[in-house]
Enzyme design. Structure first.
Site, PDB file in Angstrom:
ATOM      1  N   LYS A  90       0.808  -1.429   0.089  1.00  0.00           N
ATOM      2  CA  LYS A  90       0.014  -0.287   0.249  1.00  0.00           C
ATOM      3  C   LYS A  90       0.798   1.661   0.152  1.00  0.00           C
ATOM      4  CE  LYS A  90      -4.355  -1.507   1.165  1.00  0.00           C
ATOM      5  NZ  LYS A  90      -4.351  -2.689   2.200  1.00  0.00           N
ATOM      6  N   GLU A 121      -9.269   7.184   3.594  1.00  0.00           N
ATOM      7  CA  GLU A 121     -10.389   6.831   4.315  1.00  0.00           C
ATOM      8  C   GLU A 121      -9.804   5.158   4.996  1.00  0.00           C
ATOM      9  OE1 GLU A 121     -10.064   6.106   1.040  1.00  0.00           O
ATOM     10  OE2 GLU A 121      -9.687   3.778   0.607  1.00  0.00           O
ATOM     11  N   SER A 134       1.621 -10.162  -1.098  1.00  0.00           N
ATOM     12  CA  SER A 134       1.396  -8.778  -1.002  1.00  0.00           C
ATOM     13  C   SER A 134       2.089  -7.558   0.405  1.00  0.00           C
ATOM     14  CB  SER A 134      -0.654  -7.966  -0.932  1.00  0.00           C
ATOM     15  OG  SER A 134      -1.033  -8.903  -0.153  1.00  0.00           O
TER      16      SER A 134
HETATM   17  C1  PLP Z   1      -5.030  -3.765   1.558  1.00  0.00           C
HETATM   18  C2  PLP Z   1      -4.520  -4.995   1.316  1.00  0.00           C
HETATM   19  C3  PLP Z   1      -4.588  -5.678   0.424  1.00  0.00           C
HETATM   20  C4  PLP Z   1      -5.770  -5.588  -0.433  1.00  0.00           C
HETATM   21  O1  PLP Z   1      -6.136  -5.299  -1.072  1.00  0.00           O
HETATM   22  P1  PLP Z   1      -5.835  -4.130  -2.390  1.00  0.00           P
HETATM   23  O2  PLP Z   1      -6.424  -3.064  -2.974  1.00  0.00           O
HETATM   24  O3  PLP Z   1      -7.191  -5.550  -2.909  1.00  0.00           O
HETATM   25  O4  PLP Z   1      -4.921  -4.756  -3.383  1.00  0.00           O
HETATM   26  C5  PLP Z   1      -4.598  -6.971   0.082  1.00  0.00           C
HETATM   27  N1  PLP Z   1      -2.843  -7.690   1.007  1.00  0.00           N
HETATM   28  C6  PLP Z   1      -2.586  -6.822   2.432  1.00  0.00           C
HETATM   29  C7  PLP Z   1      -1.321  -7.124   2.163  1.00  0.00           C
HETATM   30  C8  PLP Z   1      -3.714  -5.392   1.874  1.00  0.00           C
HETATM   31  O5  PLP Z   1      -2.529  -4.826   3.142  1.00  0.00           O
END
Ligand code: PLP
Length: 424
Positions: free
Chosen positions: A88, A110, A378
């Site tokens: 993010k 948000e 992610s």
């Molecule tokens: C917020 C988050 C997501 C989901 O958000 P996307 O916008 O779909 O990427 C996925 N993995 C992690 C670690 C997150 O913090």
């Protein structure tokens, strides 16, 4: 660069906003396109990515796991090693930098689970911008660790007490603030959704994940046969897939939150199953999980970050064209994937990312040994101890929490708390 046609991806996307937001959005669109052609901007972004975020993030061959599964080779893009622990920050830094170029001094955002709030707060601290994060009162109570992290970064967290006091109410509050204060304020949306140009902007700032992955696999002389990412709003997936969207290869897979299984209210599957319908909410058109009255429906997932009623418009479109295949991964499958990757490979997936990991565990055995799957991790799982510990070590965790509470009640840290308060 895949530019959306007037903000639409097929029938999805668009810009359905109140008249007062037209001007701020048009100004933002112009500034964004100018920045992306400005070599000074791109140089500054590149420096921050390298020195502050820690890019490029590593790409890792999960050799032991691949051997065990006996199918395709699994590679993991370790996006969770980015500063703040997840992808993010890529978007937060990018948008905050655009805002700074526009002369804005204040950022609002948000947040639901708090991850986007944390990334935004860190980006604002780094760039010297004021930061206010709107968060539903219910979420503030549930997500105290992230609330305190945001405050550590100097952000002001505002509990939202309207509506059901959750994410959608925080979005409404942020929109209201933006409409009233856009002369000095930028609204930093956290995923590849919202009114155009946000989906394009977020995709472009996250595309660094996909570009690095492409290069890192090419450097190893490896072809990518399949890519797997988890899909909440859709920012890590669309950024990961970006260099390949207009190609026919590799296969692209999106893992949605399957929760406890099929059935309304049991999951957050917008693409798999028939529970989602086309609708317009929060400034754009996509597939939404709705209740009988057309309001945002109930969702359920073990991972807070995948627990959203809508999906980025470009992902909805690419799902309907068949370019991206979606599968629903259930809570227990994601938990199992956390454990498998940790024990076999020494990498701790975030609960969200573990949905992608779980899908890779299903795909690999059906593929050949000379084929390659890349999974986007992610985020890393440190943040999830309040979810994983009660599952994997329930009794010990209870004893630990009880002891902590007793220690706090005994008041031993109070003199320290008082001196910190004075210094702040
Ligand atoms: C917020 C988050 C997501 C989901 O958000 P996307 O916008 O779909 O990427 C996925 N993995 C992690 C670690 C997150 O913090």
């Amino acid at each position: 660069m895949t530019e959306s046609d007037k903000g639409f991806f097929g029938k999805f996307g668009g810009r359905y906003v109140a008249e007062v937001l037209r001007r701020p959005i048009e100004e933002l669109e112009e500034a964004f396109h100018k920045c992306m052609k400005d070599s000074d901007f791109l140089k500054e972004l590149e420096e921050i990515r390298t020195d502050f975020i820690g890019r490029p993030t590593p790409l890792y061959h999960a050799k032991r796991l691949s051997e065990q599964l006996g199918g395709a080779q699994i590679y993991v893009k370790l996006e969770g090693l980015a500063n703040t622990g997840a992808h993010k920050i890529n978007n937060a830094i990018g948008q905050a930098l655009v805002a700074k170029r526009m002369g804005k001094t204040r950022i609002i955002a948000e947040t639901g689970a708090g991850q986007h709030g944390v990334a935004t707060a860190a980006a604002c601290a780094k760039l010297g911008l004021k930061c206010r994060v709107y968060m539903g009162e219910v979420d503030v109570r549930r997500q105290q660790p992230n609330v305190s992290t945001m405050e550590m970064y100097g952000a002001e967290v505002v509990p939202v007490t309207t509506g059901s006091r959750i994410l959608k109410d925080a979005i409404n509050e942020a929109m209201r603030d933006w409409a009233a204060n856009f002369s000095d304020t930028h609204y930093l949306i956290g995923s590849a959704l919202g009114p155009s140009p946000f989906p394009d902007m977020v995709r472009e700032f996250q595309a660094v994940i996909g570009r690095e992955t492409k290069q890192q696999m090419a450097e190893r002389g490896k072809k990518i046969d399949a890519m797997v990412a988890c899909v909440g709003g859709g920012s890590n997936s669309i950024g990961f897939f970006e260099p390949f969207i207009n190609e026919t290869e590799p296969l692209l897979f999106g893992a949605e939150a399957g929760g406890i299984g099929p059935g309304k209210g049991n999951n957050a599957s917008r693409m798999v199953g028939n529970d989602a319908v086309d609708g317009i909410m929060q400034g754009f058109k996509t597939r939404f999980l709705q209740d009988e009255d057309g309001q945002a429906g109930q969702t359920r997932s073990i991972s807070a970050g995948l627990d959203y009623v809508g999906i980025g418009p470009q992902l909805a479109y690419l799902g309907e064209t068949g370019r991206i295949k979606f599968e629903a991964i259930k809570d227990d499958e994601a938990l199992n994937a956390v454990s498998v990757f940790a024990k076999t490979e020494g990498v701790l997936f975030a609960m969200e990312s573990a949905h992608a990991g779980a899908l890779a565990l299903k795909l690999a055995p059906k593929m050949r040994k000379d084929q390659n799957i890349v999974v986007n991790m992610s985020g890393r799982g440190d943040k999830d101890i309040f979810i994983t510990c009660p599952v994997f070590r329930p009794e010990e965790w209870k004893v630990f929490l009880q002891a902590e509470l007793e220690r706090l009640n005994a008041g031993k840290d109070i003199h320290f708390a008082a001196s910190m308060a004075k210094n702040n």
